[in-house]
Design a protein around this motif. Structure first.
Motif, PDB file in Angstrom:
ATOM      1  N   ASN A  44       2.570 109.829 -30.171  1.00 46.37           N
ATOM      2  CA  ASN A  44       2.260 111.064 -29.452  1.00 46.37           C
ATOM      3  C   ASN A  44       3.147 111.247 -28.236  1.00 46.37           C
ATOM      4  O   ASN A  44       3.594 112.354 -27.926  1.00 46.37           O
ATOM      5  CB  ASN A  44       0.790 111.070 -29.040  1.00 46.37           C
ATOM      6  N   TRP A  95       0.749 114.789 -36.289  1.00 49.69           N
ATOM      7  CA  TRP A  95       0.374 115.022 -34.891  1.00 49.69           C
ATOM      8  C   TRP A  95      -1.112 114.728 -34.783  1.00 49.69           C
ATOM      9  O   TRP A  95      -1.943 115.412 -35.357  1.00 49.69           O
ATOM     10  CB  TRP A  95       0.683 116.476 -34.503  1.00 49.69           C
ATOM     11  N   THR A  97      -3.081 114.352 -31.882  1.00 53.34           N
ATOM     12  CA  THR A  97      -3.794 114.689 -30.638  1.00 53.34           C
ATOM     13  C   THR A  97      -3.735 116.190 -30.364  1.00 53.34           C
ATOM     14  O   THR A  97      -2.907 116.912 -30.901  1.00 53.34           O
ATOM     15  CB  THR A  97      -3.164 113.953 -29.441  1.00 53.34           C
ATOM     16  N   SER A 139      -1.149 116.199 -23.488  1.00 54.09           N
ATOM     17  CA  SER A 139      -1.961 115.966 -24.698  1.00 54.09           C
ATOM     18  C   SER A 139      -3.124 115.041 -24.360  1.00 54.09           C
ATOM     19  O   SER A 139      -3.142 114.394 -23.306  1.00 54.09           O
ATOM     20  CB  SER A 139      -1.115 115.362 -25.821  1.00 54.09           C
ATOM     21  N   ALA A 142      -4.652 108.861 -26.735  1.00 53.04           N
ATOM     22  CA  ALA A 142      -4.786 108.349 -28.105  1.00 53.04           C
ATOM     23  C   ALA A 142      -6.102 107.621 -28.309  1.00 53.04           C
ATOM     24  O   ALA A 142      -6.679 107.632 -29.388  1.00 53.04           O
ATOM     25  CB  ALA A 142      -3.620 107.403 -28.417  1.00 53.04           C
TER      26      ALA A 142
END
Length: 461
Positions: A44, A95, A97, A139, A142
């Motif tokens: 990410n 992807w 997130t 973002s 994780a």
């Protein structure tokens, strides 16, 4: 019911295997979870950086964010281009997130359609043009995605790992059970054999099928059983021989006394001498038994000093010479001048007198006894070799057994109890020596004695 050794060994090995499996499963799961989170985080962060770089280049071309505000699908086109790009800088596909594109005033201009959480701690990349901040890409962390969106994947991995643990545990249980039974089979045979041995069955033996410690233990067990069986046979034969040896003179005494009581035989000097002769035989037999029992138990009082064995042999020879001449037997010796051993002079004299008495009783008239001695290898070798009659090889191997007397001229008629050589063997072994029997060159029996010399001993000139 207490568990046996097989169950205990099975539980010990199985519990160890189970503990190892659980520990390995826990370690693999922890490593997988941490590695998976690190994998998502790095992926990410790399995608956020690539997206920020791409949007920054687009901003330079358009001069503002209007191109993005009027074309919301542009972001997803950029993302798909990442997947199609084969550059080694591209992160792994997917992807994982939520992300937001913010302007320089932190206002949303693209990405997820919900407001940015105020406490968001995810990765953030600042976009600049000519040193001026134009916006940022942010973002979600994780870790939050792993606990939410990837929960099904985590559960699947957990179920799979526990299934593997269960299958491996069953396999370990089966292998452990087989191994425990195979490994403990020799022990069970030894246990059963010991029970039989303790119950008096000395003929029992166990199978030896290996050369490891258990195999050596089985060999020692068989050797012990053989020794006990032999000792039991010797004990029974010993008791039978004692009763036989005592029965004969006692029967003679009883017959003589009953004859005197009934008047069949008058009491006279000759009858008393006959009774005295049988009493002497009984007395010697009892004395020999007493000496043998003391020597077997190690209770003979050995007072060891440096002793000249040659002198003791010469004294015994001198004391027996007249008796040998009376029976028309020669008595000669060839000995070194002296030879000192660390021993008991009284017991060694008893040894030599017994050997002389043995030859005197069993050697035919007109024969003789020769005594040879020599020193070699720090030991004194003495050989008592007489003339005919001789004995067979089988009789030679048993000549030191108690109450054993050879056939022919060497029998009880000569007055022996069959214990003299057994006592001689005990005396020699108590002095750290060896005694053996072989055929004499003169046709009789050769008794060889090997006694270790004292440290300071040697032939004297």
């Amino acid at each position: 019911m207490k568990p046996g050794i097989t169950a205990k060994l099975f539980m010990a090995i199985f519990c160890t295997c189970a503990l190892v499996l659980i520990t390995m499963n826990w370690g693999v799961r922890m490593s997988f979870e941490r590695g998976f989170i690190d994998y998502i985080r790095q992926s990410n962060e790399q995608r956020v950086q690539l997206l920020a770089d791409t949007l920054q280049d687009q901003y330079k071309q358009h001069g503002n964010w209007e191109f993005l505000e009027t074309n919301d699908r542009l972001i997803y086109q950029i993302m798909r281009s990442f997947e199609q790009n084969s550059s080694p800088r591209m992160p792994p596909q997917g992807w994982r997130t939520k992300f937001w594109i913010l302007d320089s005033h932190d206002r949303r201009i693209g990405g997820y359609d919900q407001p940015v959480p105020p406490d968001l701690q995810g990765p953030r990349r600042i976009m600049t043009v000519d040193g001026v901040v134009i916006g940022s890409v942010i973002s979600t962390p994780a870790e939050r995605l792993t606990r939410d969106a990837d929960i099904n994947f985590e559960r699947q991995q957990s179920r799979t790992s526990w299934m593997i643990v269960a299958f491996t545990a069953l396999l370990a249980a089966a292998v452990t059970w087989v191994l425990s039974r195979e490994m403990l089979a020799p022990v069970k045979r030894l246990v059963n054999g010991t029970h039989l041995l303790a119950s008096g069955d000395f003929s029992t033996r166990v199978k030896v099928d290996s050369e490891d410690e258990l195999g050596k233990l089985a060999q020692d067990f068989n050797q012990l059983a053989m020794t006990l069986e032999k000792n039991e046979q010797m004990r029974r034969a010993f008791m039978a021989d004692i009763s036989h040896e005592l029965r004969t003179p006692l029967a003679v005494l009883r017959g003589e006394l009953e004859a005197m009581q009934d008047g069949v035989r008058k009491m006279s000097v000759s009858s008393l001498e006959s009774l005295q002769s049988e009493v002497s035989i009984l007395t010697k037999l009892v004395d020999d038994l007493h000496q043998l029992s003391l020597s077997d138990a190690g209770a003979l009082a050995y007072r060891k000093v440096d002793t000249d064995v040659v002198h003791l042999v010469q004294l015994a020879e001198a004391g027996s010479r007249d008796r040998f001449h009376a029976k028309q037997l020669t008595l000669t010796s060839h000995l070194p001048e002296s030879a000192e051993v660390f021993g008991d002079p009284q017991r060694l004299s008893q040894l030599f007198n017994n050997l002389l008495e043995n030859s005197l009783r069993y050697t035919d008239p007109n024969g003789g006894l020769e005594i040879l001695g020599e020193i070699r290898d720090k030991s004194l070798y003495l050989m008592f070799q007489d003339s005919a009659p001789g004995i067979s090889d089988e009789q030679l191997s048993r000549i030191f057994e108690r109450f054993y007397r050879t056939e022919g001229s060497r029998n009880r008629a000569s007055g022996g109890s069959g214990l003299g050589l057994a006592i001689c063997q005990n005396i020699v072994e108590a002095h750290g020596g060896q005694i053996s029997a072989s055929h004499s060159p003169a046709g009789g029996v050769r008794i060889t004695i090997v006694l270790p010399l004292s440290v300071t001993s040697g032939p004297r000139n």
